[in-house]
Design an enzyme around this catalytic site. Structure first.
Site, PDB file in Angstrom:
ATOM      1  N   LYS A 110       0.967   4.210  -2.626  1.00 50.58           N
ATOM      2  CA  LYS A 110       0.543   5.794  -2.741  1.00 50.58           C
ATOM      3  C   LYS A 110       2.072   6.447  -3.024  1.00 50.58           C
ATOM      4  O   LYS A 110       1.223   7.219  -3.098  1.00 50.58           O
ATOM      5  CB  LYS A 110       0.173   5.448  -1.055  1.00 50.58           C
ATOM      6  CG  LYS A 110      -1.008   5.102  -1.368  1.00 50.58           C
ATOM      7  CD  LYS A 110      -1.983   5.727  -2.543  1.00 50.58           C
ATOM      8  CE  LYS A 110      -3.858   4.878  -1.732  1.00 50.58           C
ATOM      9  NZ  LYS A 110      -4.964   5.069  -2.180  1.00 50.58           N
ATOM     10  N   TYR A 148       0.616  -1.394   0.322  1.00 49.33           N
ATOM     11  CA  TYR A 148      -0.067  -0.158   0.346  1.00 49.33           C
ATOM     12  C   TYR A 148       1.228   0.866   0.166  1.00 49.33           C
ATOM     13  O   TYR A 148       0.752   2.182  -0.307  1.00 49.33           O
ATOM     14  CB  TYR A 148      -1.270   0.029   1.192  1.00 49.33           C
ATOM     15  CG  TYR A 148      -2.131   0.918   1.337  1.00 49.33           C
ATOM     16  CD1 TYR A 148      -2.719   0.454   0.578  1.00 49.33           C
ATOM     17  CD2 TYR A 148      -1.467   2.229   2.171  1.00 49.33           C
ATOM     18  CE1 TYR A 148      -3.916   2.029   0.501  1.00 49.33           C
ATOM     19  CE2 TYR A 148      -2.539   2.896   2.104  1.00 49.33           C
ATOM     20  CZ  TYR A 148      -3.853   2.291   1.711  1.00 49.33           C
ATOM     21  OH  TYR A 148      -5.215   3.496   1.546  1.00 49.33           O
TER      22      TYR A 148
END
Length: 254
Positions: A159, A155
């Site tokens: 991001k 993640y």
């Protein structure tokens, strides 16, 4: 509410709940016609009915952002229905949290595909229309996790990748009247954070209280906090703001 988005059309991925829904609601309240795509058919139907009851112009379609043809088809339908796509909010996301030694290849790839490939597919689909109109706003939803977060190698990388993607789009598309910016939320009360609490076996209320201890303003974030930042970037008055990342986290993060 003002009508600063009158005549504008917003296309929001993953907009059936949480941050995406909050963004869609804010833009609709300020006059935009809103198109939401999502894989969650049930939540999408509920949101569609809710918006229609409030009198908002809304288009919804079940779309997997990882599939380029589905995204392109939805964008074309929105342009056919509403006349343009002026604002893109790349919000669709998933989590597959785990420590690196436990993380599977599937955990890694799923997160990369939804966040990065999905944002690429949507940006590529809308840019033709935006270039032709000499106007557009692309807003990517990043995260404070881009700075690193235990148990989120996938993640965090995705991001952070969105921030590089944002800055590159700003360079490439700026001359066509298209701005590209990113909003990086901190702790926001959403279904996704509820799922995280459940995964680690902590009651959501306790999870929130623990998070607040680390937030300088002394409260957790709500989807409306992110929606306000997105609306700033989407506003025509922000047309000289391009390639920026704003952390909406209740205190310094970068």
């Amino acid at each position: 509410m003002s009508n600063r988005f009158d005549g504008r059309v917003a296309f929001i991925t993953g907009g059936s709940r949480g941050i995406g829904k909050g963004v869609a609601l804010q833009l609709a309240q300020e006059g935009a016609k809103v198109a939401i795509v999502d894989v969650n058919e049930e939540a999408l139907a509920e949101t569609s009915n809710e918006f229609k009851e409030k009198g908002y112009d809304i288009f919804t379609k079940v779309v997997n952002v990882v599939e380029a043809e589905q995204v392109q088809g939805a964008v074309d339908e929105v342009v056919q229905a509403f006349g343009s796509v002026d604002i893109l909010v790349n919000n669709a996301g998933v989590i597959r949290d785990n420590l690196l030694f436990k993380m599977t290849e599937s955990d890694w790839q799923t997160v990369m595909d939804v966040h990065l490939k999905g944002s690429f597919n949507a940006a590529k689909a809308v840019q033709t229309h935006m270039v032709n109109n000499k106007y557009g706003c692309i807003i990517n939803i990043s995260s404070t996790s881009a700075l690193g977060n235990r148990g989120q190698a996938n993640y965090a990388a995705a991001k952070a990748g969105l921030q590089g993607f944002t800055k590159t789009l700003a360079i490439e598309l700026g001359k066509y009247g298209i701005t590209s910016n990113a909003v990086a939320p901190g702790f926001i009360e959403t279904e996704m954070t509820k799922e995280t609490a459940a995964r680690i076996g902590v009651p959501f209320e306790d999870f929130i209280e623990f998070a607040i201890q680390e937030i300088p303003v002394g409260r957790s974030g709500k989807p409306s906090d992110i929606a306000n930042a997105v609306a700033f970037f989407a506003d025509e008055n922000s047309s000289f703001v391009n390639g920026q990342v704003i952390y909406v986290a209740g205190g310094p993060k970068d």
